[in-house]
Design a protein around this motif. Structure first.
Motif, PDB file in Angstrom:
ATOM      1  N   PRO A   4       6.065  -3.697  -0.518  1.00  0.00           N
ATOM      2  CA  PRO A   4       5.740  -2.769   0.578  1.00  0.00           C
ATOM      3  C   PRO A   4       5.411  -3.542   1.849  1.00  0.00           C
ATOM      4  O   PRO A   4       4.767  -4.602   1.792  1.00  0.00           O
ATOM      5  CB  PRO A   4       4.515  -2.020   0.047  1.00  0.00           C
ATOM      6  N   PRO A 129       3.039  10.857   1.052  1.00  0.00           N
ATOM      7  CA  PRO A 129       3.499  10.014  -0.063  1.00  0.00           C
ATOM      8  C   PRO A 129       4.403   8.879   0.402  1.00  0.00           C
ATOM      9  O   PRO A 129       4.341   7.771  -0.148  1.00  0.00           O
ATOM     10  CB  PRO A 129       4.254  11.009  -0.950  1.00  0.00           C
ATOM     11  N   GLU A 130       5.233   9.131   1.406  1.00  0.00           N
ATOM     12  CA  GLU A 130       6.120   8.094   1.909  1.00  0.00           C
ATOM     13  C   GLU A 130       5.333   6.928   2.499  1.00  0.00           C
ATOM     14  O   GLU A 130       5.672   5.752   2.272  1.00  0.00           O
ATOM     15  CB  GLU A 130       7.048   8.679   2.986  1.00  0.00           C
ATOM     16  N   ILE A 132       2.165   6.156   1.804  1.00  0.00           N
ATOM     17  CA  ILE A 132       1.443   5.502   0.710  1.00  0.00           C
ATOM     18  C   ILE A 132       2.354   4.509  -0.002  1.00  0.00           C
ATOM     19  O   ILE A 132       1.948   3.376  -0.314  1.00  0.00           O
ATOM     20  CB  ILE A 132       0.901   6.553  -0.282  1.00  0.00           C
ATOM     21  N   SER A 133       3.592   4.906  -0.266  1.00  0.00           N
ATOM     22  CA  SER A 133       4.521   4.053  -1.008  1.00  0.00           C
ATOM     23  C   SER A 133       4.890   2.788  -0.233  1.00  0.00           C
ATOM     24  O   SER A 133       5.387   1.822  -0.829  1.00  0.00           O
ATOM     25  CB  SER A 133       5.792   4.835  -1.350  1.00  0.00           C
ATOM     26  N   GLN A 134       4.644   2.786   1.075  1.00  0.00           N
ATOM     27  CA  GLN A 134       4.921   1.595   1.887  1.00  0.00           C
ATOM     28  C   GLN A 134       3.744   0.625   1.935  1.00  0.00           C
ATOM     29  O   GLN A 134       3.810  -0.393   2.624  1.00  0.00           O
ATOM     30  CB  GLN A 134       5.278   2.021   3.313  1.00  0.00           C
ATOM     31  N   LYS A 136       0.414  -1.616   0.027  1.00  0.00           N
ATOM     32  CA  LYS A 136      -0.097  -2.261  -1.186  1.00  0.00           C
ATOM     33  C   LYS A 136      -1.487  -1.731  -1.543  1.00  0.00           C
ATOM     34  O   LYS A 136      -1.813  -1.583  -2.711  1.00  0.00           O
ATOM     35  CB  LYS A 136      -0.146  -3.777  -0.992  1.00  0.00           C
ATOM     36  N   VAL A 160      -1.410  10.401  -5.890  1.00  0.00           N
ATOM     37  CA  VAL A 160      -0.123   9.935  -5.383  1.00  0.00           C
ATOM     38  C   VAL A 160      -0.100   8.407  -5.356  1.00  0.00           C
ATOM     39  O   VAL A 160       0.892   7.770  -5.751  1.00  0.00           O
ATOM     40  CB  VAL A 160       0.153  10.511  -3.985  1.00  0.00           C
ATOM     41  N   ALA A 161      -1.197   7.811  -4.880  1.00  0.00           N
ATOM     42  CA  ALA A 161      -1.275   6.352  -4.813  1.00  0.00           C
ATOM     43  C   ALA A 161      -1.187   5.729  -6.209  1.00  0.00           C
ATOM     44  O   ALA A 161      -0.470   4.742  -6.417  1.00  0.00           O
ATOM     45  CB  ALA A 161      -2.576   5.931  -4.133  1.00  0.00           C
ATOM     46  N   ALA A 164       2.224   5.682  -7.534  1.00  0.00           N
ATOM     47  CA  ALA A 164       3.064   4.718  -6.826  1.00  0.00           C
ATOM     48  C   ALA A 164       2.639   3.277  -7.068  1.00  0.00           C
ATOM     49  O   ALA A 164       3.261   2.348  -6.532  1.00  0.00           O
ATOM     50  CB  ALA A 164       3.037   5.020  -5.327  1.00  0.00           C
ATOM     51  N   VAL A 166      -0.212   1.940  -6.083  1.00  0.00           N
ATOM     52  CA  VAL A 166      -0.949   1.477  -4.906  1.00  0.00           C
ATOM     53  C   VAL A 166      -2.439   1.471  -5.208  1.00  0.00           C
ATOM     54  O   VAL A 166      -2.991   2.464  -5.692  1.00  0.00           O
ATOM     55  CB  VAL A 166      -0.650   2.377  -3.691  1.00  0.00           C
TER      56      VAL A 166
END
Length: 320
Positions: A4, A129-130, A132-134, A136, A160-161, A164, A166
C-alpha cells in the motif's frame, strides 16, 4: 502484490492550537499576565500524529474536517509544508475550524479551552474501504470527542480494515467527566492497538491503577493496550507480554502533543517491523522530544535524530 502506498492514514480530530509559553501563575480576574511568546500551531490527535510521522519520513495522509476559515487554511498549509498528504481533508460550510487555547503555567500541567467546531461533523464514514486498502496502518484519533463518530461507525471502519489486513490503532479524547465504558467496550475487540493515557483510561474503566486499567481493556478484547502515564512511563499489556517502562528525561517546556508523538513513534516502529518493546522505546523517545519546546510538533525528532538519540540512551523496563 504491491505494498500500500500510504504508511499511515491518520483520521480524526484536526485542531488549530493557540499556545502560550509558560506564565508564572494563572491571572486573577481582570489581571494581565505577560508571556514571552504565543503561537498558532498544528493540534489535534490526527494532525499531530500525521506531522510527527512525516518527520520520520513516513508516507502519511490525513483525513478529517476543517472550517472554511483562516485557521483551516493555516492548518492545511502547515500540514502540506510538513509533507502530509491533505487530499482527504474536507471543509465544513457551517462550522469553524476546531480550536484549542492552551495555557501553560510553570510547574503545572496544561489547561485547555476547546471548541469542537468542524470536528463535530466528522462521523468516520469519510474513511472509505478503498482508502483503507491503500494504507498499512489506520490510526483513528480523538474518538469520543466528535459527537457524530459513533461506536458503531468505529466498529464498521475497523472491520473493513481487519478484512483488508490493515493494522488499526485507536486513541481517545474524553471531554467530560463521565463513564465512557459503554461507549468503548464494543469497539475494543476490533482494535489492534489501544493507546489512551492514564487519565482517559480511568474514565473509561473506572479504575485508578494503570495496570488494572490495561488489564480490563485487554480483557475486553483490545489486541494490545498501552497506557501512557506522563513522566511515570508506560504500561503495556498484550496477549504475550506484560511490562512497564520509565520515560526518557529531557528538559521540559510544554507537554502538548507528547502523547501523540508517542503514538507516532510507536507506529514508526510497527512499520519497521520492530518488537513490541522496541516500538514502545521509539514511542517514548519521540514523546520526550515533543516536550522540549512550545507546541505539539515543534521539537519532535526527525528519523535520523531519533536513531541518534536511541544510540546514546537506554530506557528502563520493569515487569508488572
Amino acid at each position: 502484490m504491491d505494498e500500500p502506498p500510504i504508511d499511515c492514514l491518520c483520521a480524526g480530530i484536526i485542531v488549530s492550537d493557540h499556545v502560550c509559553e509558560p506564565i508564572p501563575y494563572m491571572p486573577k480576574q481582570g489581571e494581565l499576565i505577560l508571556t514571552p511568546r504565543t503561537q498558532l500551531a498544528v493540534g489535534g490527535c490526527a494532525s499531530n500524529v500525521a506531522v510527527d510521522m512525516a518527520r520520520l519520513n513516513r508516507n502519511v495522509a490525513i483525513l478529517g474536517r476543517i472550517g472554511h476559515d483562516i485557521f483551516g487554511q493555516h492548518l492545511k498549509q502547515e500540514l502540506s509544508r510538513q509533507n502530509v498528504v491533505c487530499d482527504y481533508l474536507s471543509e465544513s460550510t457551517t462550522s469553524q475550524t476546531a480550536t484549542t487555547l492552551i495555557v501553560n503555567v510553570k510547574g503545572e500541567d496544561r489547561r485547555f479551552i476547546h471548541s469542537v467546531g468542524a470536528n463535530g461533523e466528522f462521523d468516520g464514514r469519510e474513511i472509505t474501504p478503498e482508502l483503507i486498502s491503500q494504507s498499512k496502518i489506520l490510526y483513528l484519533g480523538g474518538y469520543l470527542l466528535p459527537p457524530s463518530l459513533s461506536q458503531k461507525n468505529v466498529i464498521d471502519i475497523f472491520k473493513v480494515a481487519r478484512a483488508a489486513g490493515v493494522t488499526t490503532v485507536l486513541d481517545v479524547v474524553t471531554p467530560t467527566q463521565k463513564d465512557y465504558w459503554h461507549d468503548i467496550k464494543k469497539a475494543l475487540p476490533y482494535t489492534d492497538y489501544f493507546m489512551p493515557n492514564d487519565d482517559e483510561a480511568e474514565l473509561l474503566t473506572g479504575l485508578s491503577d494503570p495496570v488494572e486499567q490495561a488489564r480490563k481493556l485487554r480483557n475486553a478484547g483490545a489486541g494490545t493496550v498501552l497506557i501512557t502515564c506522563g513522566d511515570k512511563g508506560t504500561v503495556v499489556i498484550s496477549d504475550k507480554e506484560e511490562f512497564r517502562t520509565n520515560c526518557f528525561r529531557v528538559p521540559f517546556v510544554d507537554g502538548t502533543g507528547s502523547g501523540d508523538a508517542f503514538v507516532a513513534g510507536f507506529m514508526h516502529g510497527l512499520l519497521g517491523k520492530k518488537t513490541l518493546l522496541d516500538c514502545v522505546i521509539r514511542g517514548s523517545a519521540l514523546g520526550a522530544s515533543a516536550v522540549r519546546a512550545v507546541g505539539a510538533t515543534t521539537s519532535v525528532f526527525t528519523g535520523e535524530e531519533l536513531e541518534d538519540y536511541l544510540g546514546q540512551q537506554t530506557l528502563e523496563v520493569l515487569p508488572l
